[in-house]
Write an enzyme that holds these catalytic residues in place. Structure first.
Site, mmCIF file in Angstrom:
data_model
loop_
_atom_site.group_PDB
_atom_site.id
_atom_site.type_symbol
_atom_site.label_atom_id
_atom_site.label_comp_id
_atom_site.label_asym_id
_atom_site.label_seq_id
_atom_site.Cartn_x
_atom_site.Cartn_y
_atom_site.Cartn_z
ATOM 1 N N ASN A 1 -31.108 -75.697 -2.558
ATOM 2 C CA ASN A 1 -29.693 -76.144 -2.308
ATOM 3 C C ASN A 1 -28.952 -74.855 -1.697
ATOM 4 O O ASN A 1 -28.639 -73.836 -2.211
ATOM 5 C CB ASN A 1 -29.013 -76.410 -3.703
ATOM 6 C CG ASN A 1 -27.567 -76.558 -3.322
ATOM 7 O OD1 ASN A 1 -27.092 -77.163 -2.368
ATOM 8 N ND2 ASN A 1 -26.629 -77.028 -4.581
ATOM 9 N N LYS B 1 -26.094 -74.638 -0.288
ATOM 10 C CA LYS B 1 -24.650 -74.730 -0.568
ATOM 11 C C LYS B 1 -24.151 -74.392 0.898
ATOM 12 O O LYS B 1 -24.415 -74.929 1.747
ATOM 13 C CB LYS B 1 -24.348 -73.778 -1.431
ATOM 14 C CG LYS B 1 -25.000 -74.162 -2.960
ATOM 15 C CD LYS B 1 -24.506 -73.426 -4.028
ATOM 16 C CE LYS B 1 -25.423 -73.542 -5.188
ATOM 17 N NZ LYS B 1 -24.834 -73.295 -6.590
ATOM 18 N N HIS C 1 -23.100 -82.706 -7.679
ATOM 19 C CA HIS C 1 -23.387 -81.378 -8.069
ATOM 20 C C HIS C 1 -22.077 -81.027 -8.913
ATOM 21 O O HIS C 1 -20.919 -81.471 -8.283
ATOM 22 C CB HIS C 1 -23.678 -80.495 -6.941
ATOM 23 C CG HIS C 1 -23.641 -79.052 -7.139
ATOM 24 N ND1 HIS C 1 -23.065 -78.298 -7.642
ATOM 25 C CD2 HIS C 1 -25.147 -78.717 -7.244
ATOM 26 C CE1 HIS C 1 -23.693 -77.119 -7.843
ATOM 27 N NE2 HIS C 1 -24.941 -77.273 -7.703
ATOM 28 N N GLU D 1 -20.285 -78.406 -8.699
ATOM 29 C CA GLU D 1 -19.363 -77.709 -7.613
ATOM 30 C C GLU D 1 -18.404 -78.820 -7.324
ATOM 31 O O GLU D 1 -17.284 -78.799 -6.890
ATOM 32 C CB GLU D 1 -19.878 -76.765 -6.696
ATOM 33 C CG GLU D 1 -20.500 -75.620 -7.229
ATOM 34 C CD GLU D 1 -21.581 -75.106 -6.670
ATOM 35 O OE1 GLU D 1 -21.961 -75.187 -5.469
ATOM 36 O OE2 GLU D 1 -22.378 -74.015 -7.260
ATOM 37 N N GLU E 1 -28.075 -79.284 -14.575
ATOM 38 C CA GLU E 1 -27.626 -77.936 -14.253
ATOM 39 C C GLU E 1 -26.652 -77.600 -15.270
ATOM 40 O O GLU E 1 -25.498 -78.171 -14.920
ATOM 41 C CB GLU E 1 -27.435 -78.032 -12.917
ATOM 42 C CG GLU E 1 -28.252 -78.472 -11.835
ATOM 43 C CD GLU E 1 -28.002 -77.711 -10.627
ATOM 44 O OE1 GLU E 1 -28.644 -77.126 -9.903
ATOM 45 O OE2 GLU E 1 -27.048 -78.367 -10.078
ATOM 46 N N GLY F 1 -25.276 -69.928 -10.784
ATOM 47 C CA GLY F 1 -24.810 -68.951 -10.183
ATOM 48 C C GLY F 1 -24.316 -67.598 -10.793
ATOM 49 O O GLY F 1 -23.814 -66.790 -10.290
ATOM 50 N N SER G 1 -29.808 -70.760 -12.192
ATOM 51 C CA SER G 1 -30.240 -69.266 -12.041
ATOM 52 C C SER G 1 -31.600 -69.501 -12.061
ATOM 53 O O SER G 1 -32.261 -68.570 -12.803
ATOM 54 C CB SER G 1 -29.572 -68.425 -13.079
ATOM 55 O OG SER G 1 -28.353 -68.279 -12.603
HETATM 56 P P1 PGA Z 1 -28.107 -71.317 -8.602
HETATM 57 O O1 PGA Z 1 -27.717 -72.662 -8.177
HETATM 58 O O2 PGA Z 1 -29.787 -71.422 -8.493
HETATM 59 O O3 PGA Z 1 -27.702 -70.328 -7.633
HETATM 60 O O4 PGA Z 1 -27.613 -70.877 -10.051
HETATM 61 C C1 PGA Z 1 -28.217 -73.801 -8.448
HETATM 62 C C2 PGA Z 1 -27.418 -75.132 -8.320
HETATM 63 O O5 PGA Z 1 -26.124 -74.954 -8.121
HETATM 64 O O6 PGA Z 1 -28.054 -75.985 -7.590
#
Ligand code: PGA
Length: 253
Positions: free
Chosen positions: A9, A11, A97, A99, A169, A175, A215
């Site tokens: 991903n 982003k 997601h 976010e 998640e 993140g 992460s």
């Molecule tokens: P990350 O993000 O691996 O940077 O924690 C995962 C995601 O949001 O899909």
């Protein structure tokens, strides 16, 4: 045999040229994908076609959108619909997601419509779910996440839900460098499979790939993916570095 998936991903990261370079490095690596293993690249909309072209006819690689609109067309300036994605032969789309839930006010109800849009257009939704830290601290994560599934997915028939992908998640692990422990991940994945089994039966529950995200790194992927109910990962930060992401791909069991 259930599908295993390593999904990148990106982003809102990387220039077009950086994206091309990253893809080239990953696609030039011998990854030894097994028949049931797949690698997805969830890239920004303007990079979808380039990603698709670079993948070409390589087996086991697919392109994914990071979002689609819940209506099929209309006066929604700046939005992209599932039929548009389908017309570009995009195979997968992230839906819900955390976010987007947070910054774009996506609710379980609008996400149910997005899931429907994907399915009507033969796009496989990668449905994202997961609890915020406050919910985890209150110990009500199971109820929280099962409600997300119920309200956005459980209107689907068994033959349809068995074709989708779910990514768990926990928001507090995205993140942050703070990965959920393998125990916490397996516990939630087993719970989600049980919730699906209650609604649809064992056979359907066993068919759905459950990815973990939050992460995932080169150094923890093997341990996470060894869990019996973890069928791969949705990877943000570590998917932007070729050697890290290829290590994660190889960690699929
Ligand atoms: P990350 O993000 O691996 O940077 O924690 C995962 C995601 O949001 O899909």
């Amino acid at each position: 045999m259930r599908k295993q998936i390593a999904a990148a991903n990106w982003k809102m990261n990387l220039s077009y040229q950086q994206g091309e370079e990253l893809l080239k490095e990953i696609l030039d690596t011998d990854l030894g994908l097994k028949d049931n293993q797949e690698v997805l690249f969830a890239v920004p909309f303007p990079y979808l076609l380039m990603t698709k072209k670079m993948i070409g006819d390589r087996r086991g690689f697919s392109v994914a959108a990071q979002n689609c609109h819940h209506e099929k067309s209309g006066a929604y300036t700046g939005e992209v619909s599932a039929p548009m994605l389908a017309s570009m032969q995009v195979n997968y789309c992230l839906v819900g997601h955390s976010e987007r839930r947070e910054y774009n006010n996506e609710t379980n109800q609008t996400l149910a419509l997005k899931v429907d849009q994907c399915i009507e257009n033969s796009i496989i939704p990668v449905f994202c779910c997961g609890e915020p830290l406050s919910v985890r601290e209150a110990g009500t994560q199971n109820e929280f996440v099962s409600t997300q599934l119920r309200e956005s997915l459980f209107h689907l028939g068994p033959d349809i839900i068995s074709t989708i992908v779910i990514a768990y998640e926990p928001i507090w692990a995205i993140g942050t460098g703070k990965t959920a422990s393998t125990g916490q991940v397996q516990e939630m994945h087993a719970y989600l499979r049980a919730v699906i089994e209650d609604q649809y039966g064992k056979e359907t529950a066993q068919e759905i790939p459950l990815l973990y995200g939050g992460s995932v790194k080169a150094g923890n992927a093997t341990e996470l993916f060894l869990n019996p109910d973890v069928d791969g990962g949705l990877v943000g930060g570590a998917s932007l570095i070729a050697v890290d992401f290829t290590t994660i791909i190889r960690a699929m069991k």
